[in-house]
Write a protein that holds these residues in place. Structure first.
Motif, PDB file in Angstrom:
ATOM      1  N   GLU A 260      -2.625  -6.095   5.608  1.00  0.00           N
ATOM      2  CA  GLU A 260      -2.169  -6.584   4.294  1.00  0.00           C
ATOM      3  C   GLU A 260      -0.804  -7.264   4.431  1.00  0.00           C
ATOM      4  OE1 GLU A 260      -4.536  -3.187   1.738  1.00  0.00           O
ATOM      5  OE2 GLU A 260      -2.606  -2.717   2.633  1.00  0.00           O
ATOM      6  N   GLY A 261      -0.830  -8.391   5.134  1.00  0.00           N
ATOM      7  CA  GLY A 261       0.405  -9.070   5.522  1.00  0.00           C
ATOM      8  C   GLY A 261       1.185  -9.681   4.382  1.00  0.00           C
ATOM      9  N   THR A 262       0.564  -9.868   3.227  1.00  0.00           N
ATOM     10  CA  THR A 262       1.320 -10.482   2.137  1.00  0.00           C
ATOM     11  C   THR A 262       1.817  -9.440   1.143  1.00  0.00           C
ATOM     12  OG1 THR A 262      -0.772 -10.975   1.099  1.00  0.00           O
ATOM     13  CG2 THR A 262       0.290 -12.786   2.256  1.00  0.00           C
ATOM     14  N   SER A 263       1.752  -8.169   1.502  1.00  0.00           N
ATOM     15  CA  SER A 263       2.309  -7.144   0.623  1.00  0.00           C
ATOM     16  C   SER A 263       3.790  -6.955   0.969  1.00  0.00           C
ATOM     17  CB  SER A 263       1.548  -5.816   0.810  1.00  0.00           C
ATOM     18  OG  SER A 263       2.377  -4.734   0.461  1.00  0.00           O
ATOM     19  N   SER A 264       4.663  -7.123  -0.028  1.00  0.00           N
ATOM     20  CA  SER A 264       6.101  -6.999   0.260  1.00  0.00           C
ATOM     21  C   SER A 264       6.451  -5.567   0.661  1.00  0.00           C
ATOM     22  CB  SER A 264       6.933  -7.457  -0.940  1.00  0.00           C
ATOM     23  OG  SER A 264       6.544  -6.736  -2.079  1.00  0.00           O
TER      24      SER A 264
ATOM     25  N   ILE B  30       2.670 -15.256   4.670  1.00  0.00           N
ATOM     26  CA  ILE B  30       3.435 -14.068   5.089  1.00  0.00           C
ATOM     27  C   ILE B  30       4.929 -14.418   5.176  1.00  0.00           C
ATOM     28  CG2 ILE B  30       3.813 -12.435   7.003  1.00  0.00           C
ATOM     29  CD1 ILE B  30       0.753 -12.676   7.541  1.00  0.00           C
ATOM     30  N   LYS B  31       5.209 -15.569   5.795  1.00  0.00           N
ATOM     31  CA  LYS B  31       6.620 -15.960   5.949  1.00  0.00           C
ATOM     32  C   LYS B  31       7.260 -16.190   4.583  1.00  0.00           C
ATOM     33  CE  LYS B  31       5.992 -17.961  10.473  1.00  0.00           C
ATOM     34  NZ  LYS B  31       5.598 -19.188  11.151  1.00  0.00           N
TER      35      LYS B  31
ATOM     36  N   GLY C  49      -3.401   1.511  16.397  1.00  0.00           N
ATOM     37  CA  GLY C  49      -3.591   2.146  15.093  1.00  0.00           C
ATOM     38  C   GLY C  49      -3.519   1.114  13.989  1.00  0.00           C
ATOM     39  N   MET C  50      -3.949   1.488  12.782  1.00  0.00           N
ATOM     40  CA  MET C  50      -3.861   0.543  11.653  1.00  0.00           C
ATOM     41  C   MET C  50      -3.537   1.272  10.360  1.00  0.00           C
ATOM     42  SD  MET C  50      -7.797  -0.455  10.678  1.00  0.00           S
ATOM     43  CE  MET C  50      -7.602  -0.964   8.966  1.00  0.00           C
ATOM     44  N   ILE C  51      -2.986   0.507   9.421  1.00  0.00           N
ATOM     45  CA  ILE C  51      -2.692   1.042   8.087  1.00  0.00           C
ATOM     46  C   ILE C  51      -3.066  -0.013   7.061  1.00  0.00           C
ATOM     47  CG2 ILE C  51      -0.858   1.747   6.501  1.00  0.00           C
ATOM     48  CD1 ILE C  51       0.185   3.376   8.458  1.00  0.00           C
ATOM     49  N   ASN C  52      -3.863   0.380   6.065  1.00  0.00           N
ATOM     50  CA  ASN C  52      -4.171  -0.539   4.968  1.00  0.00           C
ATOM     51  C   ASN C  52      -4.195   0.256   3.661  1.00  0.00           C
ATOM     52  OD1 ASN C  52      -6.577   0.893   5.197  1.00  0.00           O
ATOM     53  ND2 ASN C  52      -7.878  -0.892   5.329  1.00  0.00           N
TER      54      ASN C  52
END
Ligand code: ACO
Length: 358
Positions: free
Chosen positions: A49-53, A79-80, A147-150
């Motif tokens: 979830e790269g666009t979550s601040s 994302i940037k 590992g991952m987190i979402n």
């Protein structure tokens, strides 16, 4: 809690955290560092979830605290842009544009192989793999990340299914949600707070044992209560289910202190146990509370979290073959940070276990 506008405001808030959460997380951070030194690398943790601040802020802290090597999936420009608007530095953050990644076709093929007898076509596998949650799950499944987190920007069911469909479950495991409740003088483990709507006695026994393994990892001697609305009645319905769950769990782990059905106050108050139920096999305050269904578990942890006086970590996903954790959508940056720390630790545990096996 006030919404956090940017990285600087967040850092001030993080520094103000005191009490049991700080102690617990600091000790976990220390273990991540020790393991990383021994293994020779920090775990690679992937964030679909790269666009979550909130996610980007937590990642920044993880880099400063040397918790992991983060990989963020998504459109690099978006994302940037998100990072810029919240004043978040992306140095040392790997951004992966999954749709254009050379491994995309391989992952599609792999998903198709696994799910072809579950009704999916190649086209469907391709569509699913463009979902960053599936791509991240396949990365950890194939060992391209640890590992991952979402879940911070996806509803729980949609966030957990890609993990179940690709990574799958450890042998004999039941997927379940675990929350860790920290109070001044208590450390409690709640399960299953997020997955099974109405687990059977057999599933609850497994969930209890899986939770006990986590408690033991954190140096706690498991004392398990199978909760219901009655004390040792074994009455038809939920009490009978929890009584059976206690019996089955005792068979799986005869060395542990386990009993039920019992009410929540009996479970965590040893004075009630000794005075009214001295025959109970649960001796002393329970530190693992197994709830009869999703409603009771989920409502309990969310109420406690809002009322205050305790800190609630998680949820963590039990039963998965790899370190994959799904956050609640209302999660805070601090909780994401603590979840990354525990995901890193879990991934190192799995690495050690796999190294020993091979
Ligand atoms: N034991 C073993 N395997 C299981 C179990 C279980 N208890 N539950 C799911 N699975 C497996 C399934 O067998 C399936 O494997 P397969 O496809 O290889 O055969 C896989 O996991 C996923 O199956 P699906 O059919 O795609 O999904 P399912 O309909 O089982 O749904 C889900 C799983 C999404 C977890 C569902 O149980 C659910 O919605 N749970 C509640 C989620 C929720 O709303 N939680 C509360 C709020 S979240 C919060 O507070 C953070």
């Amino acid at each position: 809690q006030k919404p956090i506008a940017d990285w600087n405001a967040y850092r001030d808030q993080l520094e103000s955290i005191q009490g049991p959460q700080k102690v617990f997380i600091r000790s976990a951070v220390h273990r991540v560092h020790e393991n990383a030194e021994r293994l020779g690398y920090l775990p690679k943790i992937v964030f679909p979830e790269g666009t979550s601040s909130k996610i980007l802020m937590a990642i920044r802290t993880c880099i400063e605290e040397k918790i992991c090597r983060p990989v963020v999936i998504g459109n690099p420009e978006q994302i940037k842009q998100k990072a810029k608007s919240h004043d978040i530095d992306l140095t040392d953050v790997e951004i992966l544009d999954h749709s254009n990644d050379p491994k995309f076709p391989l992952y599609v093929e792999e998903l198709y192989k696994r799910r072809q007898r579950k009704g999916i076509t190649t086209k469907e596998a391709e569509r699913l793999m463009s979902d960053p949650n599936y791509f991240a799950s396949m990365m950890i499944d194939r060992g391209d990340a640890d590992g991952m987190i979402n879940g911070a920007a996806t509803n729980y069911a949609d966030a957990v299914k890609p993990i179940l469909h690709t990574v799958g479950l450890a042998k004999d495991a039941v997927p379940a949600g675990l929350n860790i409740v920290l109070a001044d003088n208590k450390l409690l483990f709640f399960a299953d707070t997020t997955v099974n709507f109405n687990p059977t006695a057999e599933q609850l026994a497994r969930i209890a044992v899986q939770t006990a393994q986590v408690a033991e990892y954190f140096g706690q001697k498991p004392r398990i209560a199978m909760l219901s609305f009655s004390n040792f009645s074994g009455a038809d319905g939920t009490p009978a289910k929890m009584k059976k769950a206690a019996e089955l769990a005792k068979k799986l782990r005869p060395d542990l202190s386990i009993d039920g059905d019992m009410q929540a106050d009996t479970a965590i108050n040893s004075e009630i146990q000794q005075r009214i139920f001295p025959f109970s096999d649960l001796k002393g305050e329970a530190n693992i509370l197994v709830f009869p269904n999703l409603e009771s578990a989920n409502i309990s942890y969310k109420l406690l979290q809002q009322i205050g006086k305790v800190e609630v970590l998680g949820p963590f996903l039990l039963g998965s073959r790899r370190a994959a954790n799904v956050l609640q959508r209302t999660t805070t940056v601090e909780t994401i940070f603590s979840s990354v720390v525990l995901t890193a630790l879990e991934s190192q545990f799995i690495t050690d276990w796999r190294n020993k096996k091979h």
